[in-house]
Structures are given as structure tokens and as C-alpha cells.
Design an enzyme around this catalytic site. Structure first.
Site, PDB file in Angstrom:
ATOM      1  N   GLU A 411      -2.896  16.810  28.033  1.00  0.00           N
ATOM      2  CA  GLU A 411      -1.921  17.872  27.739  1.00  0.00           C
ATOM      3  C   GLU A 411      -2.410  19.234  28.221  1.00  0.00           C
ATOM      4  O   GLU A 411      -2.187  20.264  27.575  1.00  0.00           O
ATOM      5  CB  GLU A 411      -1.590  17.917  26.240  1.00  0.00           C
ATOM      6  CG  GLU A 411      -1.096  16.606  25.674  1.00  0.00           C
ATOM      7  CD  GLU A 411       0.048  15.994  26.452  1.00  0.00           C
ATOM      8  OE1 GLU A 411       0.757  16.730  27.165  1.00  0.00           O
ATOM      9  OE2 GLU A 411       0.245  14.764  26.360  1.00  0.00           O
ATOM     10  N   GLY A 412      -3.062  19.251  29.358  1.00  0.00           N
ATOM     11  CA  GLY A 412      -3.621  20.467  29.926  1.00  0.00           C
ATOM     12  C   GLY A 412      -5.075  20.591  29.546  1.00  0.00           C
ATOM     13  O   GLY A 412      -5.398  20.736  28.361  1.00  0.00           O
TER      14      GLY A 412
END
Length: 542
Positions: A411-412
Site C-alpha cells: 500500500e505504498g
């Protein structure tokens, strides 16, 4: 073997004292007092026993389909029957329409009970938000009810072999075909890409249309169901399950889309903006994954330490809880679990209240990076407290280390998120967001240590705003931003200590935060004011 028990009292304390949900329209304390125990009872009984099964048995790829342990499938059916997938979903589509902070409470407990289970379940929540934000009225009416009921689950299909953090390199194509699109390409690292919890998985796929602009401006978002309306399977295939360090109960799939039927969500070329609805929801969810895992790490470490004797005192053999260094480690785990929970709950409530988007664009990645760095550090402390036993699977703290490691990556990555936060801080048109963050952390009772940390952050921000090359300092700046927010919520918890489930423990942890954790801000400020230069890449050539 120490199992997980939902921390009802701690969750209720943080929600009430720091989230302050009474600010929300139609908030009901009575509902919260009924709902939190109900969630805890379900999760303790149905979900916590799955953690060992998920880790030891895990997902299996059989004849092109992913099969989950039967106990996990049965528990999902009960989860859906209880209505939990629709907890915060709109009432018009079958949901309960409760504030999103209740979804945070659910995710917090699920993550402590069985992290790989929570991870897959959370994807449907992000998908619901995305379709609600970007879908047409007809799409919402058709696609949301089965997601809200739990009949369908979802996946988020972004990453490709040559496109990780750099989504502009995505090659998957979506070609107009009749009243829809034919989607073709390869996606990797797709959590929940296939399983047998449900018959249908709604894949949200980033792809580019023919003649689309290059880079991220050419990306569009498509809904590709695993099962088509006529009951036949779409041409989406899981070709491999990743063999991972942890999260064995979460199927991570390599997927091939071969002319799969898909429909456009929103407008062509606006896919990344639409997908950010899901990505931001998932980033806050990852923060809660970290909180849940720190919670269970503290439970297991505390229980072990309270019964383990090593060393001597004048009265005989000592419990290791009498040793100052063990106390330090226990307070570190507890302080981070409670503080990160408070950061995320407060952010959820502020989000529902319509807080400034620029401020949320700082808080969301800051919560994710700070909490996931914290769980990686504190899970190691939990192993250390157990000593040699911690290195053995039986005590189930080494599993926390394995499961949690991915959180700083997916998620990043935390480095990518740190760069984004630093850029927002230095851009002139984001001055309002920086001012809003300053006001947020400065409001309330402020200790000398917190005041010093806020001043360190202000000086660091001013330095970043004048710098050409921010790369060497982004990680330190993100850490400092998170530390200041963490210090703020801890100051607020300390002020409310009389209402805590264990007031003496909370006060001890608050003092620990002030004396041992917040002073790190001075070191971070010095690093940012005197950064290491960026080196020639040839220095690292293999």
C-alpha cells in the site's frame, strides 16, 4: 500458547477520549457500548482460532483455483451472516451506515486476532468506497449490494512486473469491446486475487485504453468480476501463489487477464484518482493492522514476562518484570500500540467530519508509515522479551515479526509515502495543510518534551521548504511528523488517564513517551538540517 483477546476496554477508552466521536452527527454512546463487546465476542470466538491455521496451513493453488483452509471459509460465512461486511456501508445498499471509526474498531480487533484474514476482508471495504465514489448510479445499485452483504469480495489490481511504485509503467490494456472493455495483462502481488470464501471476487483493475496519454495520466479504472452475470467465469486466471515470509493465510496471487470482461468506473484517464479512494482506505487499514499486531505482541509478551523468573533479588528468584530493561521493552510495545491506535481513530473521525483534504493527505500516510515502522520494531522487542522461547514457533511472537514485515512495503512503501508527505510540506500551495497540522498538534495540554518536538518539526519543515534535494531527508521528516502526532495523542491520553482501564500503566507509558521517545525529535531535526548528500548511483553498482 497465548492467544489473542480483543482489548475492549482499551479500544473504548481511545475511541471516547481521543477519537471523540461525539462530534459526529447522530453519534450514540449506547450503540458503541453495545457494539464493541459484540464485535469482541465474535472475533474472540470465531476469528482468533484461525491464526495458527492460516499460518501453518495457508492458501493452496489447486487446478487454477485458490483453496483456503475449511475453517477459514466457514468463519467467513458466519462473518457475512452477522452483517459485519456492511457495518459502515450505505444503508441504501444494505449496510448499517455506521461511522467509519466503527470499521476501524472492527479492523483493529480482526488484525490482532488473525492478520492475514483481516487483510483479505478489508479489500471489500475499500472497493465499496471506490464504487460509491466513482461509479454511476446504475453501477452502484448493481455492484454494491453483493459487496455490502459479503456475497462478493474484492481485490485491488495495480502492481505489474515492471510497475510497482511507478504506476505510470502499467502496461495492462483495456480495449473497447461492445458495451464494455476487454482487459488483458499481467498483475502481480494481488492480495485476495482468488479464494473460495465467496464465488465472486470483484477485481478493480488499473489499465490503459488505446491511444491513452503516457504515464499515470493514461490510466483508467475497470471493474472486472471473477464471475460474469450469466454465471460463467471471466477470463481471469491465478497462475501462481507467492511463497511468502509471513501472511500465509492471505493468498497473494500472480494473475493473468486475457481479454477479461470489464466495465469502466468513472472516466477514462481518471483511474488513478479513482483508485486513490481505495488506496487511502487501505493505507489507514494497514495502520490498523500494525495496531492489532502490536496489541497481540503486548498481550503475549506481558503474559510471558509476568510468569518468567530469571535473576535474583534479596527475596529470591526475580520475575523478569522486575528488571528495568524488560519494563522498558514492555512500555515501548504498549506505548506504540495505544498511541498508534489513537492516531488512527482520531484520523477516522476527523475524516468523517470532513477535515481538510490537505491535512488528511498528511495524516493518512503518516499514520501508515509510523505505525508500520513501530510494529516492526516492537515485534522484535516481543521476541526479545521471550528470549530463546521467542525464536520458537510455539510462543507465536516470531509469527508477528514475519507477518508484520510486509506492512512497511505494501500500500505504498514507507519511503514513497515519506517523499509524498515531504513534497506536500514544501509546496507553497500546501501551506494551509502544514498550518492545519501545526494547529492539530499544538492544541491541548502540552508538556515541555512535546513542545520541544513541535519546535523541532517546525524548524525541519522550514528547512525542507528551502531545499532543492529533499531525498536524503524524507524518511527523517516523515518520522518526525509521525512522532509529533504520536506525542500529541499521548499527551491527550495522559490528561484522561483517570478514565483508562489501567491508569497506572497508562501514566507509566506516558512518562516513557516523554522521557525516552519524544527526545528523538532533536536528533531527527539535526539530521534534516544537515542532511547527507545524494551519492552518485555508480557507487552502488554491482
Amino acid at each position: 500458547m497465548i492467544d489473542y483477546t480483543a482489548s475492549e476496554a482499551e479500544i473504548a477508552f481511545v475511541l471516547k477520549q481521543i477519537g471523540r466521536p461525539e462530534r459526529l452527527p447522530e453519534w450514540s454512546d449506547d450503540l458503541a457500548e453495545d457494539l464493541i463487546p459484540a464485535l469482541a465476542k465474535f472475533i474472540n470466538a470465531e476469528i482468533a482460532p484461525l491464526d495458527v491455521i492460516g499460518d501453518e496451513v495457508g492458501a493452496k493453488l489447486e487446478n487454477g483455483r485458490v483453496r483456503m483452509p475449511p475453517e477459514m471459509v466457514t468463519a467467513y460465512k458466519r462473518y457475512a451472516e452477522a452483517g459485519w461486511p456492511g457495518l459502515c456501508a450505505p444503508e441504501e445498499f444494505g449496510g448499517m451506515d455506521l461511522p467509519h471509526v466503527f470499521g476501524a474498531v472492527l479492523a483493529d480487533m480482526l488484525a490482532g486476532a488473525c492478520i492475514s484474514y483481516e487483510m483479505v476482508l478489508s479489500l471489500a471495504q475499500g472497493c465499496i468506497r471506490t464504487i460509491k465514489a466513482s461509479g454511476s448510479d446504475e453501477q452502484k445499485a448493481r455492484l454494491l449490494p453483493p459487496l455490502v452483504s459479503g456475497e462478493w469480495m474484492a481485490s485491488m489490481c495495480l502492481t505489474e512486473p515492471d510497475a510497482g511504485s511507478d504506476l505510470g509503467r502499467i502496461k495492462t490494456m483495456a480495449v473497447p469491446d461492445g458495451d464494455g472493455y476487454a482487459v488483458s495483462g499481467a498483475k502481480i502481488f494481488i492480495s485476495g486475487g482468488d479464494h473460495d470464501y465467496t464465488d465472486n471476487v470483484m477485481h478493480l483493475v488499473l489499465a490503459r485504453t488505446p491511444d491513452a496519454a503516457p504515464g499515470v495520466r493514461g490510466l483508467s479504472l475497470f471493474a472486472c468480476p471473477a464471475v460474469l452475470p450469466d454465471g460463467t467465469r471471466n477470463t481471469v486466471q491465478t497462475v501462481r501463489l507467492e511463497d511468502k515470509m509471513g501472511m500465509h493465510g492471505s493468498p497473494t496471487c500472480q494473475m493473468a487477464f486475457d481479454g477479461a470482461r470489464g466495465e469502466l468506473l468513472g472516466k477514462e484517464g481518471k483511474g488513478l484518482a479513482a483508485m486513490f479512494t481505495m488506496m487511502n482506505a487501505e493505507r489507514l487499514d494497514v495502520s490498523l493492522q500494525a495496531v492489532g499486531q502490536m496489541d497481540v505482541a503486548f498481550q503475549r509478551a506481558r503474559a510471558h514476562a509476568a510468569g518468567r523468573r530469571q535473576g535474583t533479588t534479596s527475596e529470591g528468584t526475580a520475575l523478569i518484570t522486575e528488571h528495568g530493561d524488560v519494563q522498558r521493552m514492555l512500555l515501548d510495545i504498549y506505548a506504540h500500540a495505544m498511541g498508534c491506535r489513537a492516531m488512527v481513530y482520531k484520523t477516522f473521525v476527523d475524516m468523517d467530519l470532513g477535515a481538510d483534504q490537505g491535512l488528511l493527505d498528511i495524516l493518512t500516510p503518516t499514520c501508515k508509515a509510523f505505525a508500520t515502522d513501530a510494529v516492526n520494531a516492537t515485534s522484535s522487542l516481543a521476541v526479545q522479551i521471550h528470549g530463546g522461547y521467542g525464536f520458537c514457533k510455539e510462543y507465536r511472537v516470531e509469527q508477528i515479526m514475519r507477518d508484520a514485515r510486509i506492512m512497511a512495503i505494501y500500500e505504498g512503501t514507507n519511503g514513497v509515502l515519506a517523499t509524498g508527505v515531504a513534497r506536500r510540506a514544501i509546496r507553497a500551495n500546501d501551506g494551509a495543510a502544514v498550518t492545519a497540522f501545526d494547529e492539530l498538534v499544538s492544541t491541548g495540554e502540552t508538556s515541555m518534551e512535546l513542545a520541544d518536538a513541535i519546535e523541532d518539526w517546525r524548524q525541519a519543515t522550514a528547512a525542507m521548504q528551502t531545499r532543492g534535494d529533499i531525498g536524503p531527508s524524507v524518511n527523517d521528516y516523515m518520522r518526525l511528523t509521525g512522532l509529533v502526532y504520536f506525542g500529541r495523542v499521548w499527551a491527550d491520553m495522559e490528561a484522561a488517564a483517570d478514565n483508562a482501564p489501567e491508569p497506572a500503566l497508562l501514566r507509566a507509558a506516558a512518562a516513557h513517551v516523554r522521557s525516552r521517545l519524544l527526545p528523538e525529535s532533536a536528533l531527527l531535526r539535526r539530521r534534516i538540517l544537515s542532511p547527507e548528500p545524494t551519492h552518485d548511483a555508480a557507487l552502488f553498482a554491482a
